[in-house]
Write a protein that holds these residues in place. Structure first.
Motif, PDB file in Angstrom:
ATOM      1  N   LEU A  59       0.833  -1.211   0.000  1.00 11.52           N
ATOM      2  CA  LEU A  59       0.000   0.000   0.000  1.00 11.52           C
ATOM      3  C   LEU A  59       0.866   1.260   0.000  1.00 11.52           C
ATOM      4  CD1 LEU A  59      -2.904  -0.841   2.471  1.00 11.52           C
ATOM      5  CD2 LEU A  59      -3.066  -0.509   0.006  1.00 11.52           C
ATOM      6  N   GLN A  60       2.068   1.162   0.583  1.00 18.83           N
ATOM      7  CA  GLN A  60       2.978   2.310   0.669  1.00 18.83           C
ATOM      8  C   GLN A  60       3.952   2.363  -0.501  1.00 18.83           C
ATOM      9  OE1 GLN A  60       1.982   4.236   3.049  1.00 18.83           O
ATOM     10  NE2 GLN A  60       0.628   2.627   3.781  1.00 18.83           N
ATOM     11  N   ASN A  61       3.952   1.340  -1.353  1.00 20.08           N
ATOM     12  CA  ASN A  61       4.896   1.234  -2.456  1.00 20.08           C
ATOM     13  C   ASN A  61       4.407   2.085  -3.638  1.00 20.08           C
ATOM     14  OD1 ASN A  61       6.592   0.432  -4.538  1.00 20.08           O
ATOM     15  ND2 ASN A  61       6.570  -1.718  -3.936  1.00 20.08           N
ATOM     16  N   ASP A  62       5.298   2.942  -4.178  1.00 19.68           N
ATOM     17  CA  ASP A  62       4.931   3.805  -5.303  1.00 19.68           C
ATOM     18  C   ASP A  62       4.754   3.037  -6.607  1.00 19.68           C
ATOM     19  OD1 ASP A  62       4.928   6.019  -3.685  1.00 19.68           O
ATOM     20  OD2 ASP A  62       7.029   6.524  -4.115  1.00 19.68           O
ATOM     21  N   GLU A  63       5.218   1.805  -6.648  1.00 19.17           N
ATOM     22  CA  GLU A  63       5.077   0.984  -7.854  1.00 19.17           C
ATOM     23  C   GLU A  63       3.619   0.601  -8.103  1.00 19.17           C
ATOM     24  OE1 GLU A  63       6.727  -3.331  -9.455  1.00 19.17           O
ATOM     25  OE2 GLU A  63       7.759  -2.321  -7.811  1.00 19.17           O
ATOM     26  N   TYR A  64       2.817   0.639  -7.050  1.00 20.11           N
ATOM     27  CA  TYR A  64       1.414   0.245  -7.154  1.00 20.11           C
ATOM     28  C   TYR A  64       0.500   1.417  -6.806  1.00 20.11           C
ATOM     29  CZ  TYR A  64       3.660  -4.281  -6.842  1.00 20.11           C
ATOM     30  OH  TYR A  64       4.482  -5.354  -7.058  1.00 20.11           O
ATOM     31  N   SER A 109      -8.372  -3.679  -6.555  1.00 16.77           N
ATOM     32  CA  SER A 109      -7.919  -2.317  -6.261  1.00 16.77           C
ATOM     33  C   SER A 109      -6.442  -2.080  -6.532  1.00 16.77           C
ATOM     34  CB  SER A 109      -8.230  -1.963  -4.808  1.00 16.77           C
ATOM     35  OG  SER A 109      -9.622  -1.950  -4.611  1.00 16.77           O
ATOM     36  N   PHE A 110      -5.613  -3.099  -6.436  1.00 15.78           N
ATOM     37  CA  PHE A 110      -4.190  -2.914  -6.711  1.00 15.78           C
ATOM     38  C   PHE A 110      -3.971  -2.776  -8.211  1.00 15.78           C
ATOM     39  CE2 PHE A 110      -3.118  -4.569  -2.466  1.00 15.78           C
ATOM     40  CZ  PHE A 110      -2.089  -3.710  -2.134  1.00 15.78           C
ATOM     41  N   LYS A 111      -3.312  -1.694  -8.612  1.00 15.06           N
ATOM     42  CA  LYS A 111      -2.990  -1.442 -10.019  1.00 15.06           C
ATOM     43  C   LYS A 111      -1.479  -1.278 -10.147  1.00 15.06           C
ATOM     44  CE  LYS A 111      -7.426  -0.717 -10.827  1.00 15.06           C
ATOM     45  NZ  LYS A 111      -8.232  -1.776 -11.319  1.00 15.06           N
ATOM     46  N   MET A 112      -0.942  -1.683 -11.308  1.00 13.88           N
ATOM     47  CA  MET A 112       0.465  -1.449 -11.614  1.00 13.88           C
ATOM     48  C   MET A 112       0.550  -0.848 -13.012  1.00 13.88           C
ATOM     49  SD  MET A 112       1.913  -5.264 -12.110  1.00 13.88           S
ATOM     50  CE  MET A 112       1.324  -6.333 -13.397  1.00 13.88           C
ATOM     51  N   TYR A 113       1.582  -0.077 -13.241  1.00 19.83           N
ATOM     52  CA  TYR A 113       1.700   0.619 -14.522  1.00 19.83           C
ATOM     53  C   TYR A 113       2.353  -0.292 -15.554  1.00 19.83           C
ATOM     54  CZ  TYR A 113       2.108   4.432 -17.787  1.00 19.83           C
ATOM     55  OH  TYR A 113       1.972   5.233 -18.885  1.00 19.83           O
ATOM     56  N   LEU A 117       1.376  -0.860 -22.534  1.00 23.00           N
ATOM     57  CA  LEU A 117       0.019  -0.354 -22.750  1.00 23.00           C
ATOM     58  C   LEU A 117      -0.118   1.126 -22.411  1.00 23.00           C
ATOM     59  CD1 LEU A 117      -2.029  -3.348 -21.298  1.00 23.00           C
ATOM     60  CD2 LEU A 117      -1.638  -2.798 -23.702  1.00 23.00           C
ATOM     61  N   ASN A 118       0.885   1.632 -21.677  1.00 27.33           N
ATOM     62  CA  ASN A 118       0.908   3.039 -21.280  1.00 27.33           C
ATOM     63  C   ASN A 118      -0.300   3.407 -20.404  1.00 27.33           C
ATOM     64  OD1 ASN A 118       2.262   5.458 -21.173  1.00 27.33           O
ATOM     65  ND2 ASN A 118       1.184   6.305 -22.945  1.00 27.33           N
ATOM     66  N   ARG A 119      -0.646   2.513 -19.477  1.00 27.96           N
ATOM     67  CA  ARG A 119      -1.761   2.781 -18.552  1.00 27.96           C
ATOM     68  C   ARG A 119      -1.638   1.865 -17.328  1.00 27.96           C
ATOM     69  NH1 ARG A 119      -6.318  -0.965 -19.257  1.00 27.96           N
ATOM     70  NH2 ARG A 119      -5.807  -2.383 -20.935  1.00 27.96           N
ATOM     71  N   TRP A 120      -2.439   2.174 -16.316  1.00 32.22           N
ATOM     72  CA  TRP A 120      -2.492   1.351 -15.113  1.00 32.22           C
ATOM     73  C   TRP A 120      -3.389   0.142 -15.383  1.00 32.22           C
ATOM     74  CZ3 TRP A 120       0.479   2.216 -10.892  1.00 32.22           C
ATOM     75  CH2 TRP A 120       1.102   3.450 -10.801  1.00 32.22           C
ATOM     76  N   ILE A 121      -2.918  -1.040 -15.008  1.00 31.47           N
ATOM     77  CA  ILE A 121      -3.684  -2.277 -15.203  1.00 31.47           C
ATOM     78  C   ILE A 121      -3.816  -2.999 -13.864  1.00 31.47           C
ATOM     79  CG2 ILE A 121      -2.963  -2.554 -17.614  1.00 31.47           C
ATOM     80  CD1 ILE A 121      -0.995  -4.728 -16.597  1.00 31.47           C
TER      81      ILE A 121
END
Length: 156
Positions: A59-64, A109-113, A117-121
């Motif tokens: 939840l604190q990780n900027d990757e997600y 709810s968890f998304k990663m870039y 695709l150039n978007r959050w998935i």
């Protein structure tokens, strides 16, 4: 506070407050479910506790990114639009337990870039639900599938 954070707090405390189904009262020809709020002991295995700790760190990780918009709509749909089909709960609204809400929220709810695709998935595309017999696996899974089909956006 998200459902995931609430579930994690309950796991750390070792107990949860839950509404326990007590029966149905018929008032003027309408069946009204009766629930009693109780404190229950919460038993969680080592792997589940470890995964909850990992998710809390993520939840604190900027990757997600943690966006609960879709999961909140899905939970709302399941609790307000879906009726149960098996006795003694036939035709009663689906009232989700805390673990179900946390599972749904975490799954959607968890998304990663994605650079391609150039978007959050969605971070998770598969899940493994290991629950003992007669603990609402079928109803929960069916409700999620129906809800995703009804409230899901493009590609959901």
């Amino acid at each position: 506070m998200t459902w995931l954070e609430k579930y994690y707090e309950d796991v750390c405390r070792g107990e949860t407050v839950a509404d326990v189904f007590m029966g149905v009262d018929n008032v003027n020809g309408i069946d009204i479910p009766i629930y009693e709020t109780r404190t229950q002991k919460l038993i969680v295995g080592y792997e589940m506790r470890q995964e909850l700790e990992n998710l809390m760190e993520d939840l604190q990780n900027d990757e997600y990114r943690y966006d609960t918009t879709f999961s909140d709509n899905l939970i709302d749909f399941m609790e307000n639009c879906i009726r149960l089909t098996q006795d003694p709960f036939y035709d009663l609204p689906m009232k989700l337990m805390l673990w179900q809400k946390a599972w749904i929220e975490c799954l959607f709810s968890f998304k990663m870039y994605d650079d391609f695709l150039n978007r959050w998935i969605d971070r998770f595309i598969e899940t493994l639900l290991l629950i003992a017999r007669k603990n609402t696996k079928s109803e929960t899974s069916s409700g999620v599938c129906l809800g995703v089909g009804c409230v899901g956006g493009k590609g959901k």
